[in-house]
Design a protein around this motif. Structure first.
Motif, PDB file in Angstrom:
ATOM      1  N   GLU A  39     -29.459  33.825 -37.362  1.00  0.00           N
ATOM      2  CA  GLU A  39     -29.118  32.881 -36.301  1.00  0.00           C
ATOM      3  C   GLU A  39     -29.457  33.484 -34.940  1.00  0.00           C
ATOM      4  OE1 GLU A  39     -27.956  29.797 -36.591  1.00  0.00           O
ATOM      5  OE2 GLU A  39     -28.007  29.916 -38.781  1.00  0.00           O
ATOM      6  N   PRO A  40     -29.834  32.657 -33.964  1.00  0.00           N
ATOM      7  CA  PRO A  40     -30.137  33.201 -32.634  1.00  0.00           C
ATOM      8  C   PRO A  40     -28.881  33.413 -31.798  1.00  0.00           C
ATOM      9  CG  PRO A  40     -30.540  30.847 -32.659  1.00  0.00           C
ATOM     10  CD  PRO A  40     -30.109  31.212 -34.055  1.00  0.00           C
ATOM     11  N   ILE A  41     -28.889  34.478 -31.020  1.00  0.00           N
ATOM     12  CA  ILE A  41     -27.852  34.715 -30.007  1.00  0.00           C
ATOM     13  C   ILE A  41     -28.578  34.820 -28.664  1.00  0.00           C
ATOM     14  CG2 ILE A  41     -26.080  36.273 -29.153  1.00  0.00           C
ATOM     15  CD1 ILE A  41     -25.437  37.076 -31.955  1.00  0.00           C
ATOM     16  N   VAL A  42     -28.447  33.805 -27.844  1.00  0.00           N
ATOM     17  CA  VAL A  42     -29.133  33.744 -26.550  1.00  0.00           C
ATOM     18  C   VAL A  42     -28.160  33.237 -25.487  1.00  0.00           C
ATOM     19  CG1 VAL A  42     -31.429  33.381 -27.551  1.00  0.00           C
ATOM     20  CG2 VAL A  42     -29.980  31.421 -27.034  1.00  0.00           C
ATOM     21  N   ALA A  43     -28.494  33.521 -24.246  1.00  0.00           N
ATOM     22  CA  ALA A  43     -27.710  33.019 -23.116  1.00  0.00           C
ATOM     23  C   ALA A  43     -28.333  31.729 -22.614  1.00  0.00           C
ATOM     24  CB  ALA A  43     -27.667  34.062 -22.003  1.00  0.00           C
ATOM     25  N   ASP A  44     -27.536  30.930 -21.891  1.00  0.00           N
ATOM     26  CA  ASP A  44     -28.084  29.684 -21.343  1.00  0.00           C
ATOM     27  C   ASP A  44     -29.007  30.011 -20.170  1.00  0.00           C
ATOM     28  OD1 ASP A  44     -26.492  29.758 -18.812  1.00  0.00           O
ATOM     29  OD2 ASP A  44     -24.810  29.456 -20.180  1.00  0.00           O
ATOM     30  N   ARG A  45     -29.807  29.034 -19.770  1.00  0.00           N
ATOM     31  CA  ARG A  45     -30.832  29.251 -18.760  1.00  0.00           C
ATOM     32  C   ARG A  45     -30.234  29.652 -17.407  1.00  0.00           C
ATOM     33  NH1 ARG A  45     -35.114  31.102 -20.073  1.00  0.00           N
ATOM     34  NH2 ARG A  45     -35.884  30.567 -17.991  1.00  0.00           N
ATOM     35  N   ALA A  46     -29.061  29.139 -17.070  1.00  0.00           N
ATOM     36  CA  ALA A  46     -28.461  29.489 -15.783  1.00  0.00           C
ATOM     37  C   ALA A  46     -28.145  30.983 -15.718  1.00  0.00           C
ATOM     38  CB  ALA A  46     -27.200  28.660 -15.542  1.00  0.00           C
ATOM     39  N   ARG A  47     -27.603  31.533 -16.816  1.00  0.00           N
ATOM     40  CA  ARG A  47     -27.302  32.962 -16.825  1.00  0.00           C
ATOM     41  C   ARG A  47     -28.581  33.795 -16.815  1.00  0.00           C
ATOM     42  NH1 ARG A  47     -22.066  34.375 -17.691  1.00  0.00           N
ATOM     43  NH2 ARG A  47     -20.654  32.785 -18.512  1.00  0.00           N
ATOM     44  N   VAL A  48     -29.621  33.308 -17.515  1.00  0.00           N
ATOM     45  CA  VAL A  48     -30.884  34.035 -17.519  1.00  0.00           C
ATOM     46  C   VAL A  48     -31.465  34.107 -16.115  1.00  0.00           C
ATOM     47  CG1 VAL A  48     -33.265  34.009 -18.348  1.00  0.00           C
ATOM     48  CG2 VAL A  48     -31.395  33.497 -19.927  1.00  0.00           C
ATOM     49  N   ARG A  49     -31.466  32.983 -15.404  1.00  0.00           N
ATOM     50  CA  ARG A  49     -32.023  32.971 -14.047  1.00  0.00           C
ATOM     51  C   ARG A  49     -31.235  33.883 -13.109  1.00  0.00           C
ATOM     52  NH1 ARG A  49     -32.997  27.428 -15.292  1.00  0.00           N
ATOM     53  NH2 ARG A  49     -30.915  26.871 -14.524  1.00  0.00           N
ATOM     54  N   ALA A  50     -29.929  33.957 -13.284  1.00  0.00           N
ATOM     55  CA  ALA A  50     -29.114  34.800 -12.412  1.00  0.00           C
ATOM     56  C   ALA A  50     -29.320  36.283 -12.701  1.00  0.00           C
ATOM     57  CB  ALA A  50     -27.641  34.435 -12.564  1.00  0.00           C
ATOM     58  N   ALA A  51     -29.500  36.627 -13.974  1.00  0.00           N
ATOM     59  CA  ALA A  51     -29.607  38.037 -14.349  1.00  0.00           C
ATOM     60  C   ALA A  51     -31.014  38.598 -14.169  1.00  0.00           C
ATOM     61  CB  ALA A  51     -29.169  38.230 -15.800  1.00  0.00           C
ATOM     62  N   ALA A  52     -32.039  37.736 -14.280  1.00  0.00           N
ATOM     63  CA  ALA A  52     -33.420  38.208 -14.213  1.00  0.00           C
ATOM     64  C   ALA A  52     -33.896  38.296 -12.765  1.00  0.00           C
ATOM     65  CB  ALA A  52     -34.327  37.268 -15.005  1.00  0.00           C
ATOM     66  N   PRO A  53     -34.803  39.211 -12.469  1.00  0.00           N
ATOM     67  CA  PRO A  53     -35.368  39.273 -11.120  1.00  0.00           C
ATOM     68  C   PRO A  53     -36.368  38.138 -10.899  1.00  0.00           C
ATOM     69  CG  PRO A  53     -36.421  40.898 -12.515  1.00  0.00           C
ATOM     70  CD  PRO A  53     -35.331  40.288 -13.344  1.00  0.00           C
ATOM     71  N   LEU A  54     -36.708  37.910  -9.657  1.00  0.00           N
ATOM     72  CA  LEU A  54     -37.735  36.927  -9.317  1.00  0.00           C
ATOM     73  C   LEU A  54     -39.102  37.549  -9.569  1.00  0.00           C
ATOM     74  CD1 LEU A  54     -38.505  34.173  -8.038  1.00  0.00           C
ATOM     75  CD2 LEU A  54     -38.539  35.348  -5.829  1.00  0.00           C
ATOM     76  N   VAL A  55     -39.946  36.871 -10.331  1.00  0.00           N
ATOM     77  CA  VAL A  55     -41.251  37.415 -10.721  1.00  0.00           C
ATOM     78  C   VAL A  55     -42.351  36.641 -10.010  1.00  0.00           C
ATOM     79  CG1 VAL A  55     -42.817  37.914 -12.639  1.00  0.00           C
ATOM     80  CG2 VAL A  55     -40.335  38.081 -12.976  1.00  0.00           C
TER      81      VAL A  55
END
Length: 720
Positions: free
Chosen positions: A364-380
């Motif tokens: 099964e996949p364990i992933v975060a929602d897109r809002a958390r991904v955008r907050a945690a990841a740097p701007l590329v």
């Protein structure tokens, strides 16, 4: 008729002579029911036969051999111990089963029996090396499954699975086992939708299987530690395998902080042979129920294992370069299936194999929602290679203006990471006029510049002092990819007030302070920055994307994500610049921080084209004559495809220990000597049949005494 003409049993024979003849015939026809004594020694009264796995990693000897157990070794010769036995030196002795001659070899006693299936005389065990049982039933079953999957021998797998003996470590007492800890709280697992549920299932004693796409940032070691703690809370053991000692140290620190000392073992090469063996013995004896380690730890004999976890399965360190070349991911999948334990595969990226586990429903996949991904990841941001610097300092550093500005802004608040694809000074060179690659005149290998004015060949090491282009006659050279040392020098000139540090194969930094600095690193050698990097520059992206390999895009994205995950999140001002064309799929996946989407797209393409992991593949490498002979002898499944043969360049020839003989190309071979490779492909469901056919063909070649080795590798990490 004279007495000399009488036939046996005729009228001239007396009763005593007839009885002697009958006894002689009976002894010749009736096999011995029990093994005879060896050199007059008395045998064990109960279970006098020992079945031994002899440590001879050749396929035609991949079986258990029966030996007699002398009475004086009865108590020590228990299943699982190391023993020394005599093994016939000649092939005739092996075929006849006679092992009285030959030298002493190592082995493992697998079981004791009352009788032997072999009807001839049995040699006796020479001696028991140690009474410590190191080969248990679970490890034996796993090793046999791995050998069968990779067309290898059990002895070769056991060499990878069991560390060398250390007598002082065996004499030391292991600590008493500690009681099970309390179930941990979810912690940062609460950032993932199914994260807390996964921990709860572990703590209840269930066996969930999951592929975890970790958010960028420093939290993944603690999250792995919480998964281990949940498994321990259920009264079971846990195993975590990471690519290298630096990441093992981070998980080790997180486990110690969460559980306290003494609850886990650290199995890495940095520990040293004695310390590593002491820790391994503590795990086997049940004193320690949790393990974190590098590749060899995949075989760690954890008691009642409840969780096997792997971090960053795409890292090349997880694939062993010694026969039978197992991959950690596949071994842990086998453990999860055979031992009924939980499985966790985690990474900041996502390999195609991980995506297949989810698509097939196995995990099964364990992933975060897109809002958390955008907050945690740097701007590329992306820039093409055609972008030019807008001022002198940027031109000196060979950086596009956008990258130069991001670096300057980042240095105001912290360190800036600069990732370059290769180490060295100027690893690859080309003609300055026509861009023809610079080649060695002796072997046609690529020329490198390790120092400012010295050229040498990357294949044969020959120095080149009078190079000129064979196409246009020019004498000028340019760098096609600038190495880490040269990049550090140029950045130092562009930012003279900022310290520049390098991290690569010769010297890998574990961590750097949070003060402004430029950190130039090759992929996989990026140190962790205190508080995270303010920015990162990913240079020469085309060099990684342009490799002639099926995994080029996946590997480039994995390395970019690993470096970018060390940068502060977008909310904290973290910025990343990648020098590559924005229209390429891996670049777009980095910009969106969508490794799962990239892996699913790759998986769909490979399914359409019949590439791994949808299909199963194997490669055979050797001289053209050896490869042709091997193909003639192997009985492939009807659905198998043979692709090739094709020539193998010298730098791509296989290295490492192969089955029963040195691997082709284990040393430097003359460039003019040709080596070929063939690929063998089968559809899903036929992998076991392919492995069995390859193993049988290799065993037959070795039994015939073939002198030209062919290295067979199932699921090669690179297929071009």
């Amino acid at each position: 008729m004279s007495s000399d003409d009488k036939q046996p049993g005729g009228p001239g024979d007396g009763p005593e002579q007839l009885a002697l003849i009958r006894e002689t015939v009976r002894k010749a026809k009736v096999p011995r029911a029990k093994p005879r004594t060896w050199r007059g020694a008395a045998l064990a009264k109960e279970l006098p036969v020992a079945r031994v796995m002899v440590d001879k990693g050749v396929l035609h000897l991949d079986r258990l051999w029966d030996y007699a157990v002398p009475e004086e070794l009865d108590a020590a010769a228990q299943p699982g111990v190391r023993v020394r036995v005599r093994f016939g030196a000649g092939s005739h002795q092996v075929r006849e089963g006679r092992r009285e001659g030959g030298g002493l070899v190592d082995g493992y006693l697998v079981e004791r029996r009352a009788e032997s299936d072999y009807t001839g005389p049995l040699a006796a065990l020479a001696h028991v090396v140690s009474p410590e049982p190191v080969l248990g039933p679970e490890l034996l079953a796993l090793a046999r499954a791995v050998a069968d999957r990779y067309a290898g021998s059990l002895a070769d797998v056991l060499q990878l699975a069991i560390p060398p003996r250390n007598g002082q470590a065996e004499a030391a007492a292991s600590p008493a086992p500690l009681p099970a800890p309390a179930a941990p709280g979810p912690g940062t697992w609460s950032r993932y939708g199914r994260g807390p549920a996964f921990l709860d299932a572990l703590a209840r004693g269930a066996a969930p299987r999951a592929v975890w796409t970790a958010l960028p940032g420093p939290h993944w070691p603690e999250e792995l530690a919480r998964a281990v703690a949940a498994a321990l809370a259920s009264g079971r053991g846990a195993l975590v395998v990471v690519p290298d000692g630096r990441r093992a140290a981070r998980v080790d620190e997180a486990l110690t902080a969460l559980l306290g000392p003494g609850r886990h073992a650290l199995l890495t090469a940095e520990s040293g042979p004695r310390r590593r063996y002491e820790q391994w013995l503590a795990v086997r004896r049940g004193s320690v129920r949790a393990v974190v380690g590098t590749r060899a730890a995949m075989f760690a004999p954890v008691r009642d294992v409840g969780l096997v976890a792997l971090w960053d399965d795409g890292d090349g360190s997880h694939s062993d370069d010694n026969a039978p070349f197992p991959h950690v991911r596949e071994v842990l999948e086998l453990r999860a299936a055979h031992e009924g334990c939980a499985f966790l595969l985690g990474a900041t990226g996502c390999t195609v194999e991980a995506a297949q586990l989810v698509e097939s429903g196995w995990a099964e996949p364990i992933v975060a929602d897109r809002a958390r991904v955008r907050a945690a990841a740097p701007l590329v941001r992306t820039v093409g290679d055609h972008d030019l610097a807008r001022d002198g300092a940027a031109r000196a550093a060979r950086l596009p203006s956008v990258a130069w500005e991001v670096a300057r802004e980042g240095l105001r608040s912290g360190p800036v990471l600069v990732q370059v694809p290769r180490r060295g000074y100027v690893p690859r060179l080309a003609c300055d006029r026509c861009r023809t690659p610079a080649r060695c005149r002796r072997c046609a290998g690529p020329l490198e510049a390790h120092e400012v004015h010295e050229l040498c060949c990357a294949w044969c090491g020959e120095a080149e002092r009078e190079w000129h282009c064979t196409e246009c006659g020019a004498f000028g050279l340019r760098a096609t990819v600038v190495g880490a040392r040269r990049t550090a020098e140029e950045l130092g000139r562009a930012f003279p007030e900022v310290p520049v540090r390098t991290s690569g194969r010769d010297q890998v930094l574990d961590a750097v302070p949070g003060r402004p600095a430029l950190v130039v690193a090759t992929p996989g050698a990026e140190p962790v920055a205190e508080g995270g990097y303010a920015a990162a520059l990913l240079l020469d992206g085309w060099a990684m994307l342009g490799r002639p390999d099926l995994r080029a895009g996946e590997e480039a994205l994995r390395r970019w994500l690993a470096a970018s995950a060390l940068v502060r999140g977008q909310d904290e001002g973290g910025r990343v610049v990648v020098v590559a064309e924005s229209t390429l799929r891996p670049v777009q996946a980095l910009v969106r921080w969508d490794p799962v989407g990239h892996a699913l797209a790759e998986l769909a393409e490979r399914a359409e084209l019949g590439f791994p992991p949808v299909s199963r593949m194997a490669e055979a490498v050797g001289t053209p004559q050896a490869v042709a002979s091997f193909l003639q002898s192997v009985r492939l499944p009807p659905e198998a495809e043979v692709l090739g043969p094709v020539p193998v360049p010298p730098q791509a020839r296989p290295r490492g220990r192969a089955e029963g003989a040195p691997a082709p190309g284990a040393g430097r071979e003359p460039a003019e000597e040709r080596w070929d490779r063939v690929l063998l492909r089968v559809p899903p469901g036929s992998g076991a049949a392919l492995a069995a056919a390859l193993k049988a063909a290799q065993a037959a070649r070795m039994a015939r005494g073939a002198t030209d080795p062919v290295r067979v590798r199932v699921d090669p990490p690179s297929i071009g």
